[in-house]
Design a protein around this motif. Structure first.
Motif, short mmCIF file in Angstrom:
data_model
loop_
_atom_site.label_atom_id
_atom_site.label_comp_id
_atom_site.label_asym_id
_atom_site.label_seq_id
_atom_site.Cartn_x
_atom_site.Cartn_y
_atom_site.Cartn_z
N SER A 76 0.82 -1.22 0.00
CA SER A 76 0.00 0.00 0.00
C SER A 76 0.85 1.26 0.00
O SER A 76 0.34 2.35 0.28
CB SER A 76 -0.90 0.01 1.24
N LYS A 77 2.12 1.13 -0.31
CA LYS A 77 3.06 2.24 -0.21
C LYS A 77 2.59 3.47 -0.99
O LYS A 77 2.54 4.58 -0.44
CB LYS A 77 4.45 1.81 -0.69
N ASP A 78 2.24 3.31 -2.25
CA ASP A 78 1.85 4.46 -3.07
C ASP A 78 0.60 5.16 -2.52
O ASP A 78 0.54 6.38 -2.47
CB ASP A 78 1.60 4.02 -4.52
N THR A 79 -0.37 4.38 -2.11
CA THR A 79 -1.60 4.96 -1.56
C THR A 79 -1.32 5.71 -0.27
O THR A 79 -1.82 6.83 -0.07
CB THR A 79 -2.63 3.84 -1.29
N ILE A 80 -0.53 5.10 0.60
CA ILE A 80 -0.21 5.74 1.88
C ILE A 80 0.57 7.03 1.66
O ILE A 80 0.25 8.06 2.27
CB ILE A 80 0.58 4.76 2.79
N SER A 116 0.54 8.95 -0.96
CA SER A 116 -0.33 9.98 -1.56
C SER A 116 -1.27 10.59 -0.53
O SER A 116 -1.69 11.73 -0.68
CB SER A 116 -1.11 9.40 -2.73
N GLN A 117 -1.61 9.84 0.52
CA GLN A 117 -2.56 10.35 1.51
C GLN A 117 -1.88 11.09 2.66
O GLN A 117 -2.39 12.10 3.13
CB GLN A 117 -3.40 9.20 2.08
N TYR A 127 4.98 7.83 5.97
CA TYR A 127 5.16 6.44 5.57
C TYR A 127 6.46 5.88 6.13
O TYR A 127 6.48 4.77 6.69
CB TYR A 127 5.13 6.30 4.04
#
Length: 170
Positions: free
Chosen positions: A114-118, A120-121, A127
């Motif tokens: 979930s690295k990219d999602t985290i 971006s949020q 992260y």
């Protein structure tokens, strides 16, 4: 004092023991039982609080319970659940280090996938901080997290149940 907390001791202890048993059963069924155990806690905590308050009202206080008495009995109940559950989970993870390593690797895998999602949020710094914290996690951290997530909803449920069951003598 036993008049006020007899039912809290009984149902708090029972709720804590059931939570530890649930963790053990879920650990046998799932590689990471922590999330499902939190959901189980959201079920067992309000049931234990309700039963403690209901038994106090009906059997120790002649059918009456004030909001303050409800909050006191509820506080003892959910704190006992949290303490017993947190300590029990900690002891299980110390006794079975391979289970702890499985949980830790599962959490690291979720973070990685979930690295990219985290990012971006919440951003790269958050992260990296979370990743560092999970990598340095010890068994006590999992037990403490479980205990905290029994206390927070326990307070909420105690307020609601105390209001619902409140009955003062006229």
């Amino acid at each position: 004092m036993n008049k006020y907390f007899g039912s809290a001791y009984q149902f708090g202890t029972l709720g804590g023991i059931l939570s530890v048993i649930a963790f053990g059963i879920l650990a046998w069924m799932e590689p990471d039982p922590t999330n499902l155990n939190l959901i189980f806690g959201y079920v067992i905590t309000p049931i234990s609080i309700f039963l403690a308050l209901k038994f106090f009202k009906d059997y120790s206080n002649n059918g009456f319970i004030s909001f303050a008495e409800g909050m006191s009995v509820g506080f003892v109940t959910y704190c006992l659940i949290a303490i017993i559950s947190g300590l029990g989970i900690w002891i299980i993870l110390l006794s079975f280090p391979e289970l702890f390593e499985e949980i830790k690797s599962s959490k690291l895998e979720v973070l990685g996938s979930s690295k990219d999602t985290i990012i971006s949020q919440v951003g790269e710094d958050s992260y990296q901080s979370t990743l560092k914290n999970v990598q340095s996690m010890v068994p006590f951290d999992i037990g403490l997290n479980d205990a905290i997530w029994k206390i927070i909803p326990g307070l909420f449920f105690t307020i609601i149940i105390s209001i619902i069951l409140r009955k003062n003598p006229n």
